[in-house]
Design a protein around this motif. Sequence first.
Motif: not given
Length: 323
Positions: A16-17, A6-7, A22-23, A35-37
């Motif tokens: 790493d939250f 988060l920036y 995110v919403s 974020f990466d999956l």
Amino acid sequence: MARTRLYRDGELVREDFPVEDVSEYIVEPDATVWFDLCSPSPEQLQTISEELGLHPLAVEDALHSHQRAKLDRYSSHLFITVYSSSLSLESGELTGHEVNAFVTRNALVTVRKDAGFDIEDVMSRWDDGRDLASSGVSFLLHGLLDYVVDTHFEAVQTLDTEIESLEDRLFEDRPQDRGIQLRTFELRKSLVNLRRVVLPMREVVNSVMRRDLQIVDDAMTPYFQDVYDHVLRASEWTESLRDLISNVLETHLTLRGNRVNTIMKQVTSWAAIIAVPTAVTGFYGENVPYPGFGHVSGVISSLVIILVLAATLFVVFKRRGWL
């Protein structure tokens, strides 16, 4: 495990939250979320799709592998498919790692097909350029595309080095024809696969830079232009390597034909020399009287004739380069 960042106002404030948070952040106007999956399930992508309002076709493409490198434009986001590349020096095989990216106004979602795509390298590029983080999604997308294009460049450079090494092997005193042929076809196959991921990158980067998409701001424009220049260089390099590998194959076949011709000349020359004693001994083996018949002089004269004629043929063939 999902990687998240988060920036806020160009500063990295959280890492790493949980993805579920995110919403809460994407509604903030000054926040940029990444974020990466890695190899997500359809259920995970469906959840993210509902939170970000992703198009079903884009989600479907993210679930299916072997998509063409491309950029699709939807009303609320962009969908990008690109491939990183790596070339094995031992086998000459090119390995590609697919990554899909959903790009919204203040969020970047990367979906990797496997762990071969080095997301840590992408994150280190973001850390090295934190002074540009105020550009938000444009900054994150640049780090991703810059890493991908750099892997293309490394693969092209490695291919170029291997092809040059292959050229040197063509002119060895005792070239291994089978080994050269196998290596040539391995590199040629890898080059074809590399062109499939390098050439479409011109369209991808060029489309990202379009002003009507409003993804790249003024601060990041020079950096994306630099990536585009690298894409053009990699594309031109792959085209030149295609001609080079074809020339290597043609040269190998030509040299092989020349070696066969040389061997045939040598064999024919030795056959002509060996034919001399065969002819002479055949003549002296006739059951009819001849000069020297039944005398030692006949043996001596036949040996002299054999040696003189054989030596003459050897000298003549040697001067003509047949032996």
